[in-house]
Write an enzyme that holds these catalytic residues in place. Structure first.
Site, PDB file in Angstrom:
ATOM      1  CB  ALA A  32      -0.965  -0.013   1.182  1.00 30.63           C
ATOM      2  CG  HIS A  34       2.308   6.132   1.789  1.00 32.12           C
ATOM      3  ND1 HIS A  34       3.482   6.634   2.318  1.00 32.12           N
ATOM      4  CD2 HIS A  34       1.810   5.293   2.730  1.00 32.12           C
ATOM      5  CE1 HIS A  34       3.665   6.147   3.524  1.00 32.12           C
ATOM      6  NE2 HIS A  34       2.677   5.314   3.805  1.00 32.12           N
ATOM      7  CG  HIS A  37       5.987   3.016   1.691  1.00 36.55           C
ATOM      8  ND1 HIS A  37       4.611   3.181   1.640  1.00 36.55           N
ATOM      9  CD2 HIS A  37       6.237   2.264   2.782  1.00 36.55           C
ATOM     10  CE1 HIS A  37       4.073   2.521   2.657  1.00 36.55           C
ATOM     11  NE2 HIS A  37       5.022   1.968   3.365  1.00 36.55           N
ATOM     12  CD  GLU A 148      13.327  10.076  12.385  1.00 35.67           C
ATOM     13  OE1 GLU A 148      12.864  11.208  12.085  1.00 35.67           O
ATOM     14  OE2 GLU A 148      14.392   9.924  13.003  1.00 35.67           O
ATOM     15  CG  ASP A 150       5.635   2.887  11.969  1.00 31.02           C
ATOM     16  OD1 ASP A 150       4.587   2.747  12.594  1.00 31.02           O
ATOM     17  OD2 ASP A 150       5.682   2.963  10.723  1.00 31.02           O
ATOM     18  CD  GLN A 153       8.328  -0.885  12.475  1.00 31.58           C
ATOM     19  OE1 GLN A 153       7.391  -1.643  12.567  1.00 31.58           O
ATOM     20  NE2 GLN A 153       8.587  -0.210  11.362  1.00 31.58           N
ATOM     21  CG  LEU A 184       2.449  10.895   3.333  1.00 31.50           C
ATOM     22  CD1 LEU A 184       3.294  10.665   2.071  1.00 31.50           C
ATOM     23  CD2 LEU A 184       1.057  11.352   2.932  1.00 31.50           C
TER      24      LEU A 184
HETATM   25  O1  PAF Z   1       6.678  -0.578   9.247  1.00 32.41           O
HETATM   26  C1  PAF Z   1       6.206  -1.518   8.584  1.00 32.41           C
HETATM   27  O2  PAF Z   1       5.620  -1.332   7.519  1.00 32.41           O
HETATM   28  C2  PAF Z   1       6.364  -2.941   9.119  1.00 32.41           C
HETATM   29  O3  PAF Z   1       6.264  -2.982  10.499  1.00 32.41           O
HETATM   30  C3  PAF Z   1       7.654  -3.617   8.630  1.00 32.41           C
HETATM   31  C4  PAF Z   1       8.887  -2.931   9.180  1.00 32.41           C
HETATM   32  C5  PAF Z   1       7.694  -3.629   7.118  1.00 32.41           C
HETATM   33  C6  PAF Z   1       7.687  -5.074   9.124  1.00 32.41           C
HETATM   34  O4  PAF Z   1       6.601  -5.797   8.636  1.00 32.41           O
END
Ligand code: PAF
Length: 282
Positions: A32, A34, A37, A148, A150, A153, A184
Protein backbone atom coordinates in the site's frame (compact mmCIF):
# COMPACT_ATOMS: atom_id res chain seq x y z
CA UNK A 1 12.85 -4.29 -11.96
CA UNK A 2 12.62 -7.96 -11.14
CA UNK A 3 9.73 -9.28 -9.04
CA UNK A 4 10.89 -12.15 -6.84
CA UNK A 5 8.59 -14.34 -4.78
CA UNK A 6 10.97 -17.06 -3.57
CA UNK A 7 13.68 -16.75 -0.94
CA UNK A 8 16.15 -18.90 -2.93
CA UNK A 9 15.70 -16.73 -6.00
CA UNK A 10 16.23 -13.59 -3.94
CA UNK A 11 19.48 -14.94 -2.50
CA UNK A 12 20.84 -16.00 -5.88
CA UNK A 13 19.82 -12.70 -7.49
CA UNK A 14 21.80 -10.83 -4.84
CA UNK A 15 24.83 -13.13 -4.73
CA UNK A 16 26.48 -11.69 -7.85
CA UNK A 17 26.09 -8.12 -6.56
CA UNK A 18 27.51 -9.14 -3.17
CA UNK A 19 30.45 -10.98 -4.77
CA UNK A 20 31.21 -7.83 -6.74
CA UNK A 21 31.35 -5.86 -3.47
CA UNK A 22 28.19 -3.87 -4.20
CA UNK A 23 26.20 -2.28 -1.39
CA UNK A 24 22.59 -3.36 -0.91
CA UNK A 25 19.84 -1.13 0.51
CA UNK A 26 16.71 -2.81 1.89
CA UNK A 27 13.38 -1.06 2.38
CA UNK A 28 10.99 -3.39 4.24
CA UNK A 29 7.31 -2.51 3.65
CA UNK A 30 3.85 -3.97 4.01
CA UNK A 31 2.81 -2.52 0.65
CA UNK A 32 0.00 0.00 0.00
CA UNK A 33 2.90 2.22 -0.94
CA UNK A 34 2.72 6.00 -0.72
CA UNK A 35 5.12 8.94 -1.02
CA UNK A 36 6.55 8.16 2.43
CA UNK A 37 7.76 4.78 1.20
CA UNK A 38 9.04 6.38 -2.01
CA UNK A 39 11.14 8.79 0.08
CA UNK A 40 12.77 5.79 1.81
CA UNK A 41 13.42 4.18 -1.56
CA UNK A 42 14.90 7.41 -2.94
CA UNK A 43 17.25 7.58 0.03
CA UNK A 44 18.21 3.90 -0.40
CA UNK A 45 18.73 4.49 -4.13
CA UNK A 46 21.08 7.40 -3.46
CA UNK A 47 23.19 5.46 -0.94
CA UNK A 48 23.43 1.93 -2.39
CA UNK A 49 24.33 0.11 -5.61
CA UNK A 50 21.36 -2.24 -5.39
CA UNK A 51 17.92 -1.57 -3.88
CA UNK A 52 15.58 -4.29 -2.62
CA UNK A 53 12.04 -3.49 -1.43
CA UNK A 54 10.06 -6.17 0.35
CA UNK A 55 6.26 -6.07 0.18
CA UNK A 56 4.76 -8.40 2.77
CA UNK A 57 1.80 -7.98 5.09
CA UNK A 58 3.31 -9.78 8.06
CA UNK A 59 0.60 -11.69 9.96
CA UNK A 60 2.73 -12.23 13.08
CA UNK A 61 2.77 -8.51 13.92
CA UNK A 62 -1.02 -8.09 13.90
CA UNK A 63 -2.56 -8.67 17.29
CA UNK A 64 -5.99 -7.85 15.86
CA UNK A 65 -7.28 -10.24 13.14
CA UNK A 66 -9.66 -7.59 11.78
CA UNK A 67 -6.76 -5.17 11.33
CA UNK A 68 -4.87 -7.87 9.38
CA UNK A 69 -7.94 -8.65 7.25
CA UNK A 70 -8.62 -5.02 6.35
CA UNK A 71 -4.98 -3.98 5.84
CA UNK A 72 -4.86 -2.53 2.29
CA UNK A 73 -3.32 -4.81 -0.35
CA UNK A 74 -2.52 -3.12 -3.67
CA UNK A 75 0.19 -5.21 -5.35
CA UNK A 76 -0.27 -3.97 -8.91
CA UNK A 77 -0.14 -0.28 -7.98
CA UNK A 78 2.78 -1.01 -5.61
CA UNK A 79 4.82 -2.62 -8.39
CA UNK A 80 4.22 0.36 -10.68
CA UNK A 81 5.51 2.70 -7.94
CA UNK A 82 8.54 0.49 -7.25
CA UNK A 83 9.40 0.34 -10.94
CA UNK A 84 9.08 4.13 -11.26
CA UNK A 85 11.31 4.62 -8.20
CA UNK A 86 14.13 2.63 -9.80
CA UNK A 87 14.01 -0.39 -7.49
CA UNK A 88 16.12 -3.36 -8.62
CA UNK A 89 14.28 -6.16 -6.82
CA UNK A 90 10.74 -6.27 -5.43
CA UNK A 91 10.55 -9.18 -3.02
CA UNK A 92 6.89 -10.21 -2.66
CA UNK A 93 6.70 -13.54 -0.83
CA UNK A 94 3.63 -15.46 0.31
CA UNK A 95 3.03 -16.17 4.00
CA UNK A 96 4.06 -19.81 3.38
CA UNK A 97 7.34 -18.69 1.82
CA UNK A 98 8.20 -16.42 4.75
CA UNK A 99 6.94 -18.82 7.38
CA UNK A 100 7.40 -22.40 6.15
CA UNK A 101 7.17 -23.29 9.85
CA UNK A 102 5.50 -21.17 12.53
CA UNK A 103 8.03 -18.72 13.96
CA UNK A 104 8.16 -19.43 17.69
CA UNK A 105 11.08 -17.15 18.46
CA UNK A 106 10.54 -14.78 21.37
CA UNK A 107 12.93 -11.83 21.33
CA UNK A 108 14.13 -10.24 24.55
CA UNK A 109 13.38 -6.75 23.31
CA UNK A 110 13.62 -5.16 26.73
CA UNK A 111 12.21 -1.84 27.96
CA UNK A 112 12.04 -0.19 24.50
CA UNK A 113 9.23 -2.61 23.62
CA UNK A 114 7.33 -2.49 26.93
CA UNK A 115 5.73 0.94 26.53
CA UNK A 116 3.28 2.63 24.11
CA UNK A 117 2.71 0.37 21.06
CA UNK A 118 4.31 -2.54 22.93
CA UNK A 119 1.86 -2.13 25.80
CA UNK A 120 -1.20 -1.53 23.64
CA UNK A 121 -0.46 -4.23 21.05
CA UNK A 122 0.92 -7.27 22.88
CA UNK A 123 3.09 -9.39 20.59
CA UNK A 124 3.24 -6.73 17.87
CA UNK A 125 6.92 -5.90 18.24
CA UNK A 126 7.91 -9.54 18.59
CA UNK A 127 6.22 -10.11 15.21
CA UNK A 128 8.07 -7.12 13.73
CA UNK A 129 11.35 -8.52 15.08
CA UNK A 130 10.54 -11.93 13.59
CA UNK A 131 9.86 -10.69 10.07
CA UNK A 132 12.59 -8.05 9.96
CA UNK A 133 15.20 -10.51 11.26
CA UNK A 134 14.15 -12.96 8.54
CA UNK A 135 14.45 -10.24 5.89
CA UNK A 136 17.87 -9.19 7.19
CA UNK A 137 19.08 -12.81 7.12
CA UNK A 138 17.76 -13.29 3.56
CA UNK A 139 18.99 -10.02 2.05
CA UNK A 140 22.04 -9.31 4.24
CA UNK A 141 21.67 -5.61 3.42
CA UNK A 142 24.37 -3.02 3.90
CA UNK A 143 21.70 -0.55 5.07
CA UNK A 144 18.01 -0.83 5.94
CA UNK A 145 15.58 2.09 5.82
CA UNK A 146 12.67 2.78 8.20
CA UNK A 147 10.30 5.74 8.52
CA UNK A 148 10.29 7.75 11.74
CA UNK A 149 6.48 7.73 11.84
CA UNK A 150 6.95 4.35 13.52
CA UNK A 151 9.42 5.91 15.92
CA UNK A 152 9.35 3.18 18.56
CA UNK A 153 9.64 0.47 15.89
CA UNK A 154 13.10 1.79 14.94
CA UNK A 155 14.30 1.42 18.55
CA UNK A 156 12.90 -2.11 18.66
CA UNK A 157 14.63 -3.02 15.40
CA UNK A 158 17.92 -1.62 16.67
CA UNK A 159 17.55 -3.80 19.75
CA UNK A 160 16.82 -6.88 17.58
CA UNK A 161 19.91 -6.10 15.46
CA UNK A 162 21.99 -5.95 18.64
CA UNK A 163 20.55 -9.26 19.90
CA UNK A 164 21.05 -11.06 16.59
CA UNK A 165 24.41 -9.46 15.80
CA UNK A 166 23.49 -8.27 12.30
CA UNK A 167 26.18 -6.17 10.65
CA UNK A 168 24.25 -3.40 8.95
CA UNK A 169 23.27 0.24 9.28
CA UNK A 170 19.73 1.19 10.30
CA UNK A 171 18.78 4.44 8.55
CA UNK A 172 15.85 6.36 10.11
CA UNK A 173 14.05 8.62 7.61
CA UNK A 174 11.90 11.68 8.43
CA UNK A 175 8.08 11.51 8.44
CA UNK A 176 6.45 12.53 5.16
CA UNK A 177 3.26 14.56 5.49
CA UNK A 178 0.35 15.64 3.32
CA UNK A 179 0.21 19.41 2.72
CA UNK A 180 -2.29 19.68 5.58
CA UNK A 181 0.12 17.95 7.99
CA UNK A 182 -1.37 14.45 8.12
CA UNK A 183 1.45 11.90 8.39
CA UNK A 184 1.43 9.62 5.35
CA UNK A 185 0.23 6.15 6.29
CA UNK A 186 -1.12 3.17 4.40
CA UNK A 187 -4.10 3.31 6.78
CA UNK A 188 -5.12 6.81 5.60
CA UNK A 189 -7.05 5.29 2.65
CA UNK A 190 -9.46 3.82 5.21
CA UNK A 191 -10.51 7.27 6.48
CA UNK A 192 -13.90 8.48 5.24
CA UNK A 193 -14.09 12.10 3.98
CA UNK A 194 -15.11 13.53 7.39
CA UNK A 195 -12.36 11.58 9.18
CA UNK A 196 -9.80 12.58 6.54
CA UNK A 197 -10.75 16.24 7.05
CA UNK A 198 -10.23 16.06 10.81
CA UNK A 199 -7.17 13.77 10.96
CA UNK A 200 -4.60 16.57 10.25
CA UNK A 201 -5.55 18.09 13.62
CA UNK A 202 -3.36 15.42 15.23
CA UNK A 203 -0.23 17.01 13.79
CA UNK A 204 -1.61 20.52 14.32
CA UNK A 205 -2.00 19.94 18.08
CA UNK A 206 1.39 18.20 18.36
CA UNK A 207 3.12 21.03 16.49
CA UNK A 208 1.43 23.65 18.70
CA UNK A 209 2.50 21.78 21.82
CA UNK A 210 6.18 22.27 20.95
CA UNK A 211 5.61 25.95 21.74
CA UNK A 212 4.19 25.14 25.21
CA UNK A 213 7.40 23.41 26.30
CA UNK A 214 9.52 23.86 28.35
CA UNK A 215 7.51 26.52 30.27
CA UNK A 216 4.67 24.04 30.71
CA UNK A 217 5.58 20.83 32.53
CA UNK A 218 5.69 17.47 30.74
CA UNK A 219 2.47 16.47 32.55
CA UNK A 220 0.70 19.69 31.55
CA UNK A 221 1.74 19.32 27.90
CA UNK A 222 0.56 15.70 27.85
CA UNK A 223 -2.83 16.55 29.36
CA UNK A 224 -3.38 19.48 27.00
CA UNK A 225 -2.43 17.46 23.91
CA UNK A 226 -4.87 14.70 24.86
CA UNK A 227 -7.66 17.17 25.68
CA UNK A 228 -7.15 19.22 22.51
CA UNK A 229 -7.15 16.19 20.19
CA UNK A 230 -10.13 14.61 21.95
CA UNK A 231 -12.03 17.89 21.55
CA UNK A 232 -12.31 17.18 17.82
CA UNK A 233 -15.37 15.04 17.07
CA UNK A 234 -14.59 11.44 16.18
CA UNK A 235 -11.03 11.42 17.51
CA UNK A 236 -9.94 9.56 20.60
CA UNK A 237 -6.38 9.47 21.90
CA UNK A 238 -5.31 5.94 22.86
CA UNK A 239 -2.10 7.21 24.49
CA UNK A 240 0.18 10.20 24.43
CA UNK A 241 3.62 9.73 25.92
CA UNK A 242 6.60 12.05 25.98
CA UNK A 243 9.66 9.82 25.96
CA UNK A 244 13.41 9.99 25.94
CA UNK A 245 14.07 9.47 22.23
CA UNK A 246 17.18 7.42 22.99
CA UNK A 247 15.50 4.69 25.05
CA UNK A 248 11.73 5.20 24.64
CA UNK A 249 11.18 5.59 28.38
CA UNK A 250 8.57 8.16 29.45
CA UNK A 251 10.03 11.29 31.02
CA UNK A 252 8.44 13.42 33.71
CA UNK A 253 10.75 16.43 33.42
CA UNK A 254 12.25 18.12 30.35
CA UNK A 255 15.68 18.13 32.00
CA UNK A 256 15.83 14.31 31.75
CA UNK A 257 16.87 14.33 28.09
CA UNK A 258 18.02 16.56 25.25
CA UNK A 259 15.89 14.44 22.91
CA UNK A 260 12.25 14.44 24.05
CA UNK A 261 9.76 12.95 21.61
CA UNK A 262 5.99 12.96 21.95
CA UNK A 263 4.36 9.81 20.57
CA UNK A 264 0.63 9.57 20.00
CA UNK A 265 -1.89 7.01 18.82
CA UNK A 266 -5.33 8.28 17.93
CA UNK A 267 -8.36 6.24 16.95
CA UNK A 268 -10.23 8.08 14.24
CA UNK A 269 -13.34 5.90 14.10
CA UNK A 270 -11.90 2.43 13.61
CA UNK A 271 -8.70 3.71 11.95
CA UNK A 272 -5.70 3.73 14.25
CA UNK A 273 -3.26 6.53 13.37
CA UNK A 274 0.12 7.14 14.93
CA UNK A 275 2.32 10.22 14.82
CA UNK A 276 5.10 11.89 16.80
CA UNK A 277 6.87 15.17 17.32
CA UNK A 278 10.33 16.14 18.53
CA UNK A 279 10.45 18.65 21.37
CA UNK A 280 14.19 19.02 21.28
CA UNK A 281 16.53 18.00 18.54
CA UNK A 282 19.76 16.09 18.75
O1 PAF B 1 6.68 -0.58 9.25
C1 PAF B 1 6.21 -1.52 8.58
O2 PAF B 1 5.62 -1.33 7.52
C2 PAF B 1 6.36 -2.94 9.12
O3 PAF B 1 6.26 -2.98 10.50
C3 PAF B 1 7.65 -3.62 8.63
C4 PAF B 1 8.89 -2.93 9.18
C5 PAF B 1 7.69 -3.63 7.12
C6 PAF B 1 7.69 -5.07 9.12
O4 PAF B 1 6.60 -5.80 8.64
Amino acid sequence: MEIIRKVDELKSALSAAKAAGKSVGLVPTMGALHAGHVSLIDRARSENDVVVVSVFVNPTQFNNPEDLRTYPRTEEADCAKLEAAGVDYAFIPTVEEMYPQPDTRVFDLGPVADVMEGKMRPGHFNGVAQVVSKLFAMVEPTRAYFGEKDFQQIAVIRRMVELEGFDLEIVPCPIKREDDGLALSSRNVRLNPEQRAIAPKIHKVLAESVGWAPEASVETVKTRVVDDINAYPGMEVEYYEIVNGYDMQPISDWSETDYAVGCVTVNVGDVRLIDNIKYTTK
